[in-house]
Design a protein around this motif. Structure first.
Motif, mmCIF file in Angstrom:
data_model
loop_
_atom_site.group_PDB
_atom_site.id
_atom_site.type_symbol
_atom_site.label_atom_id
_atom_site.label_comp_id
_atom_site.label_asym_id
_atom_site.label_seq_id
_atom_site.Cartn_x
_atom_site.Cartn_y
_atom_site.Cartn_z
ATOM 1 N N ILE A 13 43.661 32.249 39.854
ATOM 2 C CA ILE A 13 43.634 31.066 40.844
ATOM 3 C C ILE A 13 45.470 30.948 40.508
ATOM 4 C CG2 ILE A 13 43.254 28.614 40.926
ATOM 5 C CD1 ILE A 13 40.488 28.568 39.963
ATOM 6 N N LEU A 14 46.231 31.127 39.363
ATOM 7 C CA LEU A 14 46.893 30.671 39.150
ATOM 8 C C LEU A 14 48.180 31.665 39.445
ATOM 9 C CD1 LEU A 14 47.260 30.515 35.442
ATOM 10 C CD2 LEU A 14 47.874 28.818 36.994
ATOM 11 N N ARG A 15 48.062 33.178 39.822
ATOM 12 C CA ARG A 15 48.734 33.920 41.361
ATOM 13 C C ARG A 15 48.370 33.660 42.298
ATOM 14 N NH1 ARG A 15 45.797 37.993 37.514
ATOM 15 N NH2 ARG A 15 47.604 38.488 35.536
ATOM 16 N N ASN A 16 47.121 32.803 42.700
ATOM 17 C CA ASN A 16 47.651 32.472 44.320
ATOM 18 C C ASN A 16 48.044 31.670 44.469
ATOM 19 O OD1 ASN A 16 45.360 35.171 45.138
ATOM 20 N ND2 ASN A 16 43.776 33.035 44.770
ATOM 21 N N VAL A 17 48.084 30.659 43.716
ATOM 22 C CA VAL A 17 48.815 28.898 43.942
ATOM 23 C C VAL A 17 50.989 29.760 43.511
ATOM 24 C CG1 VAL A 17 49.690 27.013 42.320
ATOM 25 C CG2 VAL A 17 47.257 27.948 42.455
#
Length: 100
Positions: free
Chosen positions: A92-96
């Motif tokens: 999720i952090l990488r996508n954000v």
């Protein structure tokens, strides 16, 4: 980014460096020297406003309970994400960060 995220018995811990009084609330990126994720929040650091905004920001991102477990009055904080594992949080952090 992996160095800023670790599992605990209660959930996933994320180390942050937070800058209040920003133009907008956003995740800026990863600080390799501090091994923290850098976040800017729009609210001032008075009366818990910046902390409340930080919690709400990550609650929206992860869709689960978030709490500050260290650094209530500091720019260096650790938050706890409940209900996800480390791999889910990192994804999720990488996508954000790609969207920023």
């Amino acid at each position: 980014m992996d160095d800023a995220v670790r599992e605990s018995k209660d959930g996933v811990l994320i180390d942050l460096t937070v800058s209040p009084n920003a133009k907008k609330t956003e995740m800026v990126g990863y600080n390799e020297w501090r091994k923290t994720i850098e976040v800017r929040v729009k609210s001032p650091p008075k009366g818990g406003k910046a902390n409340a905004e930080l919690i709400e920001f990550f609650r929206r991102i992860f869709g689960c309970n978030v709490e500050i477990v260290r650094g209530q009055t500091s720019t260096h904080k650790t938050i706890l994400i409940k209900g996800l594992n480390k791999n889910e949080v990192l994804e999720i952090l990488r996508n954000v960060s790609k969207q920023s």
